[in-house]
Design a protein around this motif. Structure first.
Motif, PDB file in Angstrom:
ATOM      1  N   ILE A  10     -14.294   0.690  -3.031  1.00 19.55           N
ATOM      2  CA  ILE A  10     -14.132  -0.247  -1.921  1.00 19.55           C
ATOM      3  C   ILE A  10     -13.356  -1.454  -2.427  1.00 19.55           C
ATOM      4  O   ILE A  10     -13.860  -2.225  -3.252  1.00 19.55           O
ATOM      5  CB  ILE A  10     -15.487  -0.706  -1.351  1.00 19.55           C
ATOM      6  CG1 ILE A  10     -16.352   0.499  -0.957  1.00 19.55           C
ATOM      7  CG2 ILE A  10     -15.279  -1.624  -0.145  1.00 19.55           C
ATOM      8  CD1 ILE A  10     -17.784   0.136  -0.598  1.00 19.55           C
ATOM      9  N   THR A  11     -12.129  -1.631  -1.960  1.00 22.90           N
ATOM     10  CA  THR A  11     -11.376  -2.827  -2.345  1.00 22.90           C
ATOM     11  C   THR A  11     -11.890  -4.010  -1.528  1.00 22.90           C
ATOM     12  O   THR A  11     -12.295  -3.857  -0.378  1.00 22.90           O
ATOM     13  CB  THR A  11      -9.872  -2.639  -2.115  1.00 22.90           C
ATOM     14  OG1 THR A  11      -9.609  -2.446  -0.712  1.00 22.90           O
ATOM     15  CG2 THR A  11      -9.343  -1.433  -2.896  1.00 22.90           C
ATOM     16  N   GLY A  29     -27.663   6.562  -1.524  1.00 19.78           N
ATOM     17  CA  GLY A  29     -27.536   7.497  -2.635  1.00 19.78           C
ATOM     18  C   GLY A  29     -26.126   7.778  -3.087  1.00 19.78           C
ATOM     19  O   GLY A  29     -25.841   8.840  -3.648  1.00 19.78           O
ATOM     20  N   ASN A  30     -25.221   6.832  -2.858  1.00 20.93           N
ATOM     21  CA  ASN A  30     -23.851   6.956  -3.328  1.00 20.93           C
ATOM     22  C   ASN A  30     -23.599   5.958  -4.457  1.00 20.93           C
ATOM     23  O   ASN A  30     -24.260   4.917  -4.540  1.00 20.93           O
ATOM     24  CB  ASN A  30     -22.866   6.663  -2.187  1.00 20.93           C
ATOM     25  CG  ASN A  30     -23.034   7.604  -1.016  1.00 20.93           C
ATOM     26  OD1 ASN A  30     -22.638   8.763  -1.069  1.00 20.93           O
ATOM     27  ND2 ASN A  30     -23.654   7.114   0.057  1.00 20.93           N
ATOM     28  N   HIS A  31     -22.646   6.275  -5.324  1.00 16.62           N
ATOM     29  CA  HIS A  31     -22.214   5.295  -6.328  1.00 16.62           C
ATOM     30  C   HIS A  31     -21.005   4.576  -5.769  1.00 16.62           C
ATOM     31  O   HIS A  31     -20.028   5.207  -5.359  1.00 16.62           O
ATOM     32  CB  HIS A  31     -21.841   5.962  -7.648  1.00 16.62           C
ATOM     33  CG  HIS A  31     -21.513   4.966  -8.713  1.00 16.62           C
ATOM     34  ND1 HIS A  31     -22.473   4.406  -9.502  1.00 16.62           N
ATOM     35  CD2 HIS A  31     -20.327   4.406  -9.082  1.00 16.62           C
ATOM     36  CE1 HIS A  31     -21.905   3.543 -10.339  1.00 16.62           C
ATOM     37  NE2 HIS A  31     -20.596   3.520 -10.102  1.00 16.62           N
ATOM     38  N   VAL A  32     -21.078   3.245  -5.734  1.00 12.15           N
ATOM     39  CA  VAL A  32     -19.969   2.468  -5.187  1.00 12.15           C
ATOM     40  C   VAL A  32     -19.282   1.675  -6.289  1.00 12.15           C
ATOM     41  O   VAL A  32     -19.923   1.154  -7.199  1.00 12.15           O
ATOM     42  CB  VAL A  32     -20.432   1.520  -4.057  1.00 12.15           C
ATOM     43  CG1 VAL A  32     -20.975   2.304  -2.888  1.00 12.15           C
ATOM     44  CG2 VAL A  32     -21.474   0.523  -4.564  1.00 12.15           C
ATOM     45  N   ILE A  33     -17.974   1.617  -6.192  1.00  8.33           N
ATOM     46  CA  ILE A  33     -17.147   0.829  -7.097  1.00  8.33           C
ATOM     47  C   ILE A  33     -16.492  -0.242  -6.244  1.00  8.33           C
ATOM     48  O   ILE A  33     -15.778   0.072  -5.286  1.00  8.33           O
ATOM     49  CB  ILE A  33     -16.069   1.699  -7.768  1.00  8.33           C
ATOM     50  CG1 ILE A  33     -16.715   2.878  -8.490  1.00  8.33           C
ATOM     51  CG2 ILE A  33     -15.227   0.863  -8.729  1.00  8.33           C
ATOM     52  CD1 ILE A  33     -15.743   4.006  -8.780  1.00  8.33           C
ATOM     53  N   ILE A  34     -16.783  -1.511  -6.539  1.00 15.85           N
ATOM     54  CA  ILE A  34     -16.203  -2.599  -5.761  1.00 15.85           C
ATOM     55  C   ILE A  34     -15.168  -3.336  -6.600  1.00 15.85           C
ATOM     56  O   ILE A  34     -15.346  -3.531  -7.797  1.00 15.85           O
ATOM     57  CB  ILE A  34     -17.275  -3.578  -5.240  1.00 15.85           C
ATOM     58  CG1 ILE A  34     -18.098  -4.171  -6.394  1.00 15.85           C
ATOM     59  CG2 ILE A  34     -18.177  -2.891  -4.230  1.00 15.85           C
ATOM     60  CD1 ILE A  34     -19.070  -5.268  -5.947  1.00 15.85           C
ATOM     61  N   THR A  35     -14.086  -3.707  -5.969  1.00 14.26           N
ATOM     62  CA  THR A  35     -13.042  -4.453  -6.663  1.00 14.26           C
ATOM     63  C   THR A  35     -12.755  -5.751  -5.924  1.00 14.26           C
ATOM     64  O   THR A  35     -13.040  -5.905  -4.735  1.00 14.26           O
ATOM     65  CB  THR A  35     -11.734  -3.653  -6.785  1.00 14.26           C
ATOM     66  OG1 THR A  35     -11.134  -3.524  -5.484  1.00 14.26           O
ATOM     67  CG2 THR A  35     -11.975  -2.284  -7.381  1.00 14.26           C
ATOM     68  N   THR A  53     -20.544  -0.257  -9.629  1.00 19.21           N
ATOM     69  CA  THR A  53     -19.674  -0.684 -10.718  1.00 19.21           C
ATOM     70  C   THR A  53     -18.704  -1.703 -10.154  1.00 19.21           C
ATOM     71  O   THR A  53     -18.061  -1.444  -9.125  1.00 19.21           O
ATOM     72  CB  THR A  53     -18.886   0.500 -11.312  1.00 19.21           C
ATOM     73  OG1 THR A  53     -19.797   1.469 -11.830  1.00 19.21           O
ATOM     74  CG2 THR A  53     -17.960   0.030 -12.418  1.00 19.21           C
ATOM     75  N   ALA A  54     -18.613  -2.868 -10.789  1.00 15.73           N
ATOM     76  CA  ALA A  54     -17.695  -3.915 -10.340  1.00 15.73           C
ATOM     77  C   ALA A  54     -16.499  -3.989 -11.279  1.00 15.73           C
ATOM     78  O   ALA A  54     -16.661  -4.051 -12.494  1.00 15.73           O
ATOM     79  CB  ALA A  54     -18.409  -5.257 -10.294  1.00 15.73           C
ATOM     80  N   ILE A  55     -15.295  -3.968 -10.705  1.00 18.40           N
ATOM     81  CA  ILE A  55     -14.068  -4.013 -11.496  1.00 18.40           C
ATOM     82  C   ILE A  55     -13.159  -5.101 -10.944  1.00 18.40           C
ATOM     83  O   ILE A  55     -12.790  -5.082  -9.764  1.00 18.40           O
ATOM     84  CB  ILE A  55     -13.319  -2.658 -11.452  1.00 18.40           C
ATOM     85  CG1 ILE A  55     -14.215  -1.528 -11.967  1.00 18.40           C
ATOM     86  CG2 ILE A  55     -12.029  -2.736 -12.254  1.00 18.40           C
ATOM     87  CD1 ILE A  55     -13.587  -0.146 -11.842  1.00 18.40           C
ATOM     88  N   VAL A  56     -12.815  -6.055 -11.786  1.00 19.53           N
ATOM     89  CA  VAL A  56     -11.874  -7.097 -11.374  1.00 19.53           C
ATOM     90  C   VAL A  56     -10.482  -6.476 -11.268  1.00 19.53           C
ATOM     91  O   VAL A  56      -9.950  -5.940 -12.241  1.00 19.53           O
ATOM     92  CB  VAL A  56     -11.860  -8.267 -12.379  1.00 19.53           C
ATOM     93  CG1 VAL A  56     -10.831  -9.305 -11.960  1.00 19.53           C
ATOM     94  CG2 VAL A  56     -13.243  -8.896 -12.482  1.00 19.53           C
ATOM     95  N   SER A  57      -9.914  -6.532 -10.079  1.00 24.50           N
ATOM     96  CA  SER A  57      -8.611  -5.908  -9.856  1.00 24.50           C
ATOM     97  C   SER A  57      -7.995  -6.478  -8.589  1.00 24.50           C
ATOM     98  O   SER A  57      -8.665  -6.597  -7.556  1.00 24.50           O
ATOM     99  CB  SER A  57      -8.760  -4.384  -9.718  1.00 24.50           C
ATOM    100  OG  SER A  57      -7.500  -3.754  -9.570  1.00 24.50           O
ATOM    101  N   ASP A  58      -6.732  -6.835  -8.657  1.00 18.83           N
ATOM    102  CA  ASP A  58      -5.988  -7.395  -7.535  1.00 18.83           C
ATOM    103  C   ASP A  58      -5.086  -6.307  -6.961  1.00 18.83           C
ATOM    104  O   ASP A  58      -4.213  -5.785  -7.660  1.00 18.83           O
ATOM    105  CB  ASP A  58      -5.159  -8.587  -8.023  1.00 18.83           C
ATOM    106  CG  ASP A  58      -4.371  -9.273  -6.908  1.00 18.83           C
ATOM    107  OD1 ASP A  58      -4.372  -8.768  -5.773  1.00 18.83           O
ATOM    108  OD2 ASP A  58      -3.755 -10.315  -7.188  1.00 18.83           O
TER     109      ASP A  58
END
Length: 248
Positions: A10-11, A29-35, A53-58
């Motif tokens: 999810i951006t 029950g899902n794994h989410v990746i937020i940016t 999981t949090a990822i710094v990304s533009d």
């Protein structure tokens, strides 16, 4: 489509609609990746979520996008849902000679349209590997008719709507990837404060409607008042334009 045991990117997932989508899907029950661009906001958001999981990304930085795509392929090869949610909006009147409309439009188109195409193109090979996959593009009620207070934002969302439809049709015959378009009306978030966001619906409603739409494979998700504007638009585009802007 299955709404559990997915890996979801999810951006713009640290606040507003993106955060509520992350919250709901992680609870299911899902794994989410937020940016997002702001590390502090991302960390604060991640602390409130599970399976995240949090990822710094533009999304507008090509180097960031390439690094993100590489990491996803390496660390999350099971990624099967991409939610293009990051957005940029400028509030102004086209009659304001000092508005610098062209520059505002360029910035909005970059974030709301070009960056979506770029990230989607880079992740399509990974999504094609999955047994079941989806792309969700967050547009707006203004993709149907423009709001005068956010004129070029409206245009960028109309462009994204067109792209979403073309992508859906392109993938429909030879791919397991489903393309959803999420069309929220005015939503009560920090993003919409300048245009009276406090009068809008709660972002959790948008998340819930998206969850149900994915589950039922309803590809055009007209949330709240968007549905009535859409019906009016089909019968009279001019009346729909007036109806939306009477509350501006």
């Amino acid at each position: 489509m299955n709404t559990t045991n997915n890996t979801i990117l999810i951006t713009g997932g640290s606040a507003g609609i993106g955060f509520e989508i992350a919250k709901l899907f992680s609870q299911k029950g899902n794994h989410v990746i937020i940016t997002g661009r702001n590390a502090e906001k991302l960390e604060k958001a991640a602390a409130q979520l599970q399976h995240v999981t949090a990822i710094v990304s533009d999304v507008n930085n090509e180097a960031d996008v390439n690094i993100l795509a590489e990491r996803l392929n390496k660390d999350f090869p099971q990624l099967n849902i991409l939610i293009n949610n990051a957005g940029n909006v400028s509030v102004y009147s086209l009659l304001d000679n000092e508005a610098n409309a062209a520059e505002k439009a360029r910035e909005e188109m970059q974030t709301n349209y070009f960056s979506v195409i770029n990230l989607t193109e880079k992740l399509l090979p990974l999504l094609h590997k999955q047994k079941e996959a989806a792309i969700v593009n967050v547009t707006s009620i203004t993709a149907l008719v423009p709001a005068l207070s956010i004129p070029t934002y409206s245009a960028s969302k109309a462009a994204l709507r067109s792209y979403s439809q073309a992508l859906r049709l392109s993938l429909s015959k030879n791919s397991a990837i489903k393309v959803f378009e999420l069309l929220p009306p005015l939503v009560n978030t920090d993003f919409s404060k300048e245009i009276g966001g406090e009068k809008g619906i709660d972002p959790s409603v948008v998340a819930s409607d998206l969850f149900n739409a994915i589950q039922n494979e309803e590809y055009e998700v007209q949330v709240g008042g968007t549905a009535s504007i859409y019906k009016l638009f089909l019968s009279s585009p001019s009346q729909a334009l007036l109806a939306l802007n009477s509350v501006e």
